[in-house]
Design a protein around this motif. Structure first.
Motif, short mmCIF file in Angstrom:
data_model
loop_
_atom_site.label_atom_id
_atom_site.label_comp_id
_atom_site.label_asym_id
_atom_site.label_seq_id
_atom_site.Cartn_x
_atom_site.Cartn_y
_atom_site.Cartn_z
N ILE A 1 1.37 3.80 -11.56
CA ILE A 1 0.38 3.62 -10.49
C ILE A 1 -0.89 3.03 -11.08
CG2 ILE A 1 -1.15 4.85 -8.91
CD1 ILE A 1 1.12 6.77 -8.30
N GLN A 2 -1.35 3.60 -12.19
CA GLN A 2 -2.58 3.09 -12.81
C GLN A 2 -2.44 1.61 -13.17
OE1 GLN A 2 -4.05 5.26 -16.25
NE2 GLN A 2 -5.26 3.52 -16.95
N ALA A 3 -1.34 1.25 -13.83
CA ALA A 3 -1.14 -0.13 -14.26
C ALA A 3 -1.06 -1.09 -13.08
CB ALA A 3 0.11 -0.24 -15.13
N ALA A 4 -0.32 -0.68 -12.03
CA ALA A 4 -0.13 -1.56 -10.87
C ALA A 4 -1.42 -1.74 -10.09
CB ALA A 4 0.97 -0.99 -9.97
N VAL A 5 -2.19 -0.66 -9.93
CA VAL A 5 -3.46 -0.77 -9.21
C VAL A 5 -4.43 -1.63 -10.01
CG1 VAL A 5 -5.46 0.50 -8.38
CG2 VAL A 5 -3.17 1.40 -7.96
N GLU A 6 -4.52 -1.40 -11.31
CA GLU A 6 -5.42 -2.18 -12.14
C GLU A 6 -5.07 -3.67 -12.12
OE1 GLU A 6 -6.87 1.07 -15.50
OE2 GLU A 6 -5.17 -0.24 -15.96
N ALA A 7 -3.77 -3.98 -12.03
CA ALA A 7 -3.33 -5.37 -12.02
C ALA A 7 -3.44 -6.01 -10.65
CB ALA A 7 -1.88 -5.45 -12.52
N THR B 1 0.86 -1.19 0.00
CA THR B 1 0.00 0.00 0.00
C THR B 1 0.89 1.23 0.00
OG1 THR B 1 -1.82 -1.08 1.16
CG2 THR B 1 -1.73 1.32 1.26
N ALA B 2 0.70 2.07 -1.00
CA ALA B 2 1.48 3.30 -1.12
C ALA B 2 0.64 4.48 -0.66
CB ALA B 2 1.91 3.51 -2.56
N ALA C 1 9.38 -7.07 1.71
CA ALA C 1 8.17 -6.27 1.58
C ALA C 1 8.02 -5.22 2.65
CB ALA C 1 6.94 -7.17 1.59
N ASP C 2 8.52 -5.48 3.86
CA ASP C 2 8.37 -4.53 4.95
C ASP C 2 9.60 -3.64 5.14
OD1 ASP C 2 6.61 -7.05 6.76
OD2 ASP C 2 5.80 -5.39 5.59
N ALA C 3 10.55 -3.72 4.19
CA ALA C 3 11.77 -2.92 4.33
C ALA C 3 12.09 -2.20 3.04
CB ALA C 3 12.94 -3.83 4.74
N PRO C 4 11.34 -1.13 2.71
CA PRO C 4 11.60 -0.38 1.48
C PRO C 4 13.01 0.18 1.47
CG PRO C 4 9.55 0.32 2.52
CD PRO C 4 10.27 -0.54 3.50
N LYS C 5 13.64 0.07 0.30
CA LYS C 5 15.01 0.59 0.18
C LYS C 5 14.96 2.11 0.12
CE LYS C 5 16.84 -3.45 -2.22
NZ LYS C 5 15.67 -4.28 -2.07
N VAL D 1 7.42 2.85 -8.61
CA VAL D 1 6.45 1.75 -8.61
C VAL D 1 7.07 0.41 -8.97
CG1 VAL D 1 4.28 0.89 -9.57
CG2 VAL D 1 4.53 3.33 -9.04
N PRO D 2 7.87 0.29 -10.04
CA PRO D 2 8.44 -1.02 -10.38
C PRO D 2 9.25 -1.62 -9.24
CG PRO D 2 8.70 0.49 -12.21
CD PRO D 2 8.23 1.32 -11.05
N ASP D 3 10.00 -0.81 -8.52
CA ASP D 3 10.80 -1.32 -7.40
C ASP D 3 9.90 -1.86 -6.30
OD1 ASP D 3 13.13 -0.67 -8.68
OD2 ASP D 3 13.39 1.24 -7.64
N VAL D 4 8.81 -1.17 -6.02
CA VAL D 4 7.93 -1.56 -4.92
C VAL D 4 7.17 -2.84 -5.23
CG1 VAL D 4 5.84 -0.89 -3.64
CG2 VAL D 4 7.70 0.75 -3.96
N ILE D 5 6.61 -2.94 -6.42
CA ILE D 5 5.82 -4.14 -6.74
C ILE D 5 6.71 -5.31 -7.13
CG2 ILE D 5 3.83 -2.77 -7.44
CD1 ILE D 5 4.50 -3.35 -10.34
N GLY D 6 8.00 -5.03 -7.39
CA GLY D 6 8.90 -6.10 -7.79
C GLY D 6 9.76 -6.64 -6.66
#
Length: 269
Positions: free
Chosen positions: A98-104, A75-76, A251-255, A240-245
């Motif tokens: 954002i649009q593509a990731a949310v839609e997917a 969740t962003a 997952a709980d440790a964003p770079k 977005v690509p870094d977060v969803i990838g």
């Protein structure tokens, strides 16, 4: 003592030139007023083709997948100000993602509009933010996303130049319900949504203290530094690509590597 004798038509010529000058001034003034009056009618917008839902909950605009996804995904929380140039820069690179990731169903996005950059009696942040929230509150995701894109892509025109009539015309073009359009035109939209913008700003100040500024990004409650694009430092990096990838273990440790970009601070209020 000699006296200069004036031609009998001199006074008439002066009078006629005065009339001509007055007519020219009137034509210029009327043209200016007509141009300004037509400015809002020249707006041509259409709703975006999206397949996600939009809702407003406690002043937060929530974007969610409509295809059954959006459950156990990142969740962003994006804090943005419609008058913030860095927010416009970020929207330029992350909007489509954002649009593509949310839609997917790969990302839930929460947009927190703030009004840090209201200043000197110009409530551009509140005005545009309130209208965006009103459109989102109708549940029309296509209309909201098109307005969000227009507001940041043409920020100088929308946030700094458009007033409520132009904003109402834009909402009407997007097919927004007539009662919402009227609430924009009569400015009552401000009374309804401005407190939410202020509350979002207060929430960000609680999170960031004196460093509160926009854009600010949190992934699953953890701050994520907005970075410059290493290939083009004049632009911001699409996060977005870094977060969803990310691997599930991360997952709980964003770079947060890389230098943070400048933010537009709440001190600018």
């Amino acid at each position: 003592m000699s006296q200069k004798i004036k031609a009998p038509n001199d006074k008439n010529r002066s009078f006629l030139w005065g009339i001509v000058a007055l007519v020219v001034i009137c034509v210029v003034f009327i043209g200016f007023m007509v141009f300004n009056g037509r400015k809002s009618s020249d707006i041509e917008l259409s709703a975006a083709d999206v397949s996600f839902s939009v809702a407003v909950e406690d002043g937060v605009i929530q974007l969610r997948s409509t295809d059954g996804g959006g459950g156990d995904v990142p969740t962003a929380d994006v804090y943005e100000d419609y008058s913030c140039t860095h927010c416009a820069d970020l929207s330029e690179v992350d909007g489509d993602s954002i649009q593509a990731a949310v839609e997917a169903g790969q990302l839930n996005a929460n947009l927190h509009s703030v009004n840090f950059l209201d200043s000197n009696g110009n409530e551009s942040s509140s005005r545009t933010g309130a209208v965006a929230m009103a459109i989102a509150d109708t549940g029309d995701a296509g209309a909201f996303w098109a307005f969000h894109d227009k507001a940041f892509t043409d920020q100088a025109e929308v946030a700094r130049d458009w007033r409520f009539d132009e904003l109402a015309d834009a909402a009407e073009q997007l097919g927004v319900e007539s009662d919402v359009v009227e609430s924009i035109r009569d400015e009552s939209v401000m009374e309804k949504y401005k407190p939410s913008l202020q509350a979002n700003g207060d929430r960000l100040r609680e999170l960031m203290g004196d460093q509160a500024g926009t854009p600010a990004l949190y992934i699953d409650g953890e701050y994520l530094t907005v970075q410059r694009d290493p290939e083009d430092p004049s632009k911001l990096k699409d996060w977005v690509p870094d977060v969803i990838g990310r691997d599930e273990a991360d997952a709980d440790a964003p770079k947060e590597s890389g230098a943070a970009t400048e933010t537009e601070s709440s001190d600018a209020e």
